[in-house]
Enzyme design. Sequence first.
Site, mmCIF file in Angstrom:
data_model
loop_
_atom_site.group_PDB
_atom_site.id
_atom_site.type_symbol
_atom_site.label_atom_id
_atom_site.label_comp_id
_atom_site.label_asym_id
_atom_site.label_seq_id
_atom_site.Cartn_x
_atom_site.Cartn_y
_atom_site.Cartn_z
ATOM 1 C CG ASP A 254 -0.239 0.052 2.551
ATOM 2 O OD1 ASP A 254 1.004 -0.051 2.577
ATOM 3 O OD2 ASP A 254 -0.934 0.175 3.571
ATOM 4 C CG ASP A 281 -2.678 -6.199 8.511
ATOM 5 O OD1 ASP A 281 -3.378 -6.947 9.205
ATOM 6 O OD2 ASP A 281 -1.794 -5.474 8.990
#
Length: 398
Positions: A254, A281
């Site tokens: 990310d 996550d």
Amino acid sequence: MADTAAVTKRILLGARLFDGEGFLDDRAVVIENGHIAEIVPAVSLDPNAVFEDLGGGVLAPGFIDAQVNGGGGVLINDQPDVEGLRIVARAHRRYGTTGLFPTLITDTPNIMCRVIEAVQEAVTLDSVPGVLGLHLEGPFLAPSRKGAHAGGLIREMGDADVEYLTSTGLRTLLLTIAPDQVAPRLIRRLVDGGVTVSLGHSDASYEVVCAAVDAGARGVTHLFNAMSPLSHRAPGMVGGALDRGELWCGIIADGHHVHPAVLRAALRAKAGPGRMFLVTDAMPTVGCAEDRFVLNGRSVVREDGRVTLEDGTLAGSDLDMAQAVRFAIDQLGLSVSEALRMASLYPAQFLGLDDRFGYLRVGHRADLVLLDDDWQVKRTWIAGDNAGTEASVASLHS
């Protein structure tokens, strides 16, 4: 117009196929009883067959996410029941995830028991489309590398814990442990009992990591995050993860958890056959407008794509799998084929599910994602059941 809900046999065409290994053009996917029955040249179809014209794009194996803490406003820790699992799975499905592992962050034994029971029900009764197993991230971690986990709930593993975890009846149970806190003999018992052991939240040395791998550990949880780093005289967990080919490594792609340059270097360095694969996550903010939630009594906030505790500690992510795929293509310089494998085939192989998932192959479950030219999700199917925008149903005569 045919009623697609009443059609027990589906024929999908009009999109380029990615079968897990490469691209195929001008093919049709025939689905029966929730599985792929045939992949055939479109021109060979019966002229009277009813098909769904996908209208372009790429049809690929559905994404598999091994680390999902929440979504749709629900945190698994706060709602460890079947309805909570359903909300989370539904939230992630819109981003192409057709298979996921609800992930329990370190919590009390009671909460752990409740989520195990919920996943048992979801998987056994097939009552929550998309739930493939369970990931317990803790509580057997190193306090020094707790990250956003509640330090007061982290504890040592005992023989009774091993007995319980190897008797859940779950076909696939993924457990993250710190190898500097859990002895190799316990890891071996877990693995022999059918548990997939991943290493994380640890200050372990390279040598301790190698001992855990020799005992049967198979994965590394969010590589680079909450673990001893790589240095020139002390390889640490990161060095062990890259050097030991038996290990499969989840990464949070990310741009916040790990710098893209570091991920690019790690991809080049990773020894096989184990691969790096994408995980989110994800926290409750994915698929939800709310920017705040509570984790083990502590406030967590989403801001500028980051999810953190009040002290700035990263607490999971606001990432979905489609975003991760695009990041892998745009920021990591990976081919589309490799990015898609990192989102589907590699996690399936890591989890021992590639006999049913991760490929478009005859006999595999028809878990599919349709992506447009910008790699945005258009539609998904789980066991041949579609969600999202309905494709047109037509006859080859039309």
